[in-house]
Design an enzyme around this catalytic site. Sequence first.
Site, mmCIF file in Angstrom:
data_model
loop_
_atom_site.group_PDB
_atom_site.id
_atom_site.type_symbol
_atom_site.label_atom_id
_atom_site.label_comp_id
_atom_site.label_asym_id
_atom_site.label_seq_id
_atom_site.Cartn_x
_atom_site.Cartn_y
_atom_site.Cartn_z
ATOM 1 N N HIS A 12 0.868 -1.313 -0.267
ATOM 2 C CA HIS A 12 -0.155 0.002 -0.011
ATOM 3 C C HIS A 12 0.889 1.228 -0.069
ATOM 4 O O HIS A 12 0.328 2.306 0.183
ATOM 5 C CB HIS A 12 -0.833 0.090 1.284
ATOM 6 C CG HIS A 12 -1.660 -1.032 1.242
ATOM 7 N ND1 HIS A 12 -2.914 -1.205 2.088
ATOM 8 C CD2 HIS A 12 -2.571 -1.795 0.170
ATOM 9 C CE1 HIS A 12 -3.875 -2.309 1.622
ATOM 10 N NE2 HIS A 12 -3.361 -2.640 0.553
ATOM 11 N N CYS B 125 4.911 13.650 -13.113
ATOM 12 C CA CYS B 125 6.148 12.907 -13.699
ATOM 13 C C CYS B 125 6.672 11.872 -13.039
ATOM 14 O O CYS B 125 5.852 11.524 -12.059
ATOM 15 C CB CYS B 125 7.379 14.092 -13.900
ATOM 16 S SG CYS B 125 8.275 14.533 -12.282
HETATM 17 N N1 APR Z 1 -2.520 -7.120 17.486
HETATM 18 C C1 APR Z 1 -2.951 -7.755 16.330
HETATM 19 N N2 APR Z 1 -3.967 -7.556 15.768
HETATM 20 C C2 APR Z 1 -4.680 -6.386 16.052
HETATM 21 C C3 APR Z 1 -4.248 -5.802 17.316
HETATM 22 C C4 APR Z 1 -3.012 -6.100 18.043
HETATM 23 N N3 APR Z 1 -2.588 -5.332 19.053
HETATM 24 N N4 APR Z 1 -5.109 -4.550 17.498
HETATM 25 C C5 APR Z 1 -6.173 -4.843 16.541
HETATM 26 N N5 APR Z 1 -5.784 -5.637 15.548
HETATM 27 C C6 APR Z 1 -6.480 -6.396 14.514
HETATM 28 C C7 APR Z 1 -7.980 -6.006 14.523
HETATM 29 O O1 APR Z 1 -8.700 -7.087 15.315
HETATM 30 C C8 APR Z 1 -8.151 -5.876 12.910
HETATM 31 O O2 APR Z 1 -8.484 -7.480 12.681
HETATM 32 O O3 APR Z 1 -6.124 -5.637 13.487
HETATM 33 C C9 APR Z 1 -7.064 -5.540 12.539
HETATM 34 C C10 APR Z 1 -7.126 -4.119 11.941
HETATM 35 O O4 APR Z 1 -8.008 -4.110 10.824
HETATM 36 P P1 APR Z 1 -8.066 -3.048 9.712
HETATM 37 O O5 APR Z 1 -7.927 -1.779 10.671
HETATM 38 O O6 APR Z 1 -9.107 -3.174 8.880
HETATM 39 O O7 APR Z 1 -6.652 -3.014 9.126
HETATM 40 P P2 APR Z 1 -6.149 -3.615 7.718
HETATM 41 O O8 APR Z 1 -6.986 -5.179 7.688
HETATM 42 O O9 APR Z 1 -4.750 -3.762 7.626
HETATM 43 O O10 APR Z 1 -6.644 -2.698 6.680
HETATM 44 C C11 APR Z 1 -6.453 -3.035 5.594
HETATM 45 O O11 APR Z 1 -7.931 -0.968 4.983
HETATM 46 O O12 APR Z 1 -8.312 1.310 4.970
HETATM 47 C C12 APR Z 1 -7.472 0.410 4.385
HETATM 48 O O13 APR Z 1 -5.482 0.819 3.229
HETATM 49 C C13 APR Z 1 -6.118 0.743 4.514
HETATM 50 O O14 APR Z 1 -4.089 -0.621 4.806
HETATM 51 C C14 APR Z 1 -5.623 -0.688 5.177
HETATM 52 C C15 APR Z 1 -6.513 -1.653 4.654
#
Ligand code: APR
Length: 246
Positions: free
Chosen positions: A116, A127
């Site tokens: 990402h 450019c």
């Molecule tokens: N350790 C491990 N996992 C955790 C923790 C922790 N301390 N705290 C929260 N989580 C988990 C949550 O349970 C959830 O499943 O992290 C996850 C976060 O989810 P998202 O916020 O949806 O993150 P992600 O899956 O990386 O989102 C993907 O969405 O908005 C876009 O581009 C953005 O890269 C991002 C993408």
Amino acid sequence: MNPRLLEAVAGAKSVAVITGAGMSRESGIPTFRGEDGLWNNYRAEDLATPEAFHKDPLLVWQWYDWRRQIVCNAKPHAGHFAIADMETCFTEFLLITQNVDGLHIQAGSRKLIEIHGSIRRARCTRCEWRGELPDVGLESLPLHCKKCDALARPDVLWFGESYDEGLLSRAAEFLHASDLVWIVGSSGMVSVPVFLADIAARSGATLVDVNPEEAAFSHLCDITVRGTAGKDLPRIWNTVRPSTGV
Ligand code: APR
């Protein structure tokens, strides 16, 4: 100690790790979804799409500038260091991160792809210019290209944009041949990481889910760690880590 995990680690030659926003939560960087997630208070449509940037580049830059400062004040935690250590223990290794914060690099990971992009960089909308941003807030926003003066943008992937084909096929090829895949802190609400995990599962890899909550990946996983990236991942890694590196 989980005997199944110990066996999978001991027999693994090719290991991948997929990380999402939960990876950096214990470093003080908010996730996107969940109780204190960014998308509870902000609308992705207004801030993280090409249309939003076209409509209001200043607003989008201000939001990214604010997030970049949170990131620049954060430090990698024990889980980031555990993943950097994994890289030294297997013949083949690849970290595929959805995170734009650069904390894996700061912890020492080198074999990684940031699918990402990076919030610490800008790129030109006209450019090929790309540049690192300073750790402090930018004085003059929206930023312009240092080369041609056109509007610059954060070097991140927005909703509605295509993934870099080269990066995605490198990740897919690696996962196809992996023996063991750790998935840490990703909700799986964005479909590409689920697609990547599915490739590994179909190819017979052992999948480990590290997340305090059930995620869209969980049904694909063989081993579940209902814990956090900062505390439980390094604790478990220390119990299964091979004693000799490569
Ligand atoms: N350790 C491990 N996992 C955790 C923790 C922790 N301390 N705290 C929260 N989580 C988990 C949550 O349970 C959830 O499943 O992290 C996850 C976060 O989810 P998202 O916020 O949806 O993150 P992600 O899956 O990386 O989102 C993907 O969405 O908005 C876009 O581009 C953005 O890269 C991002 C993408």
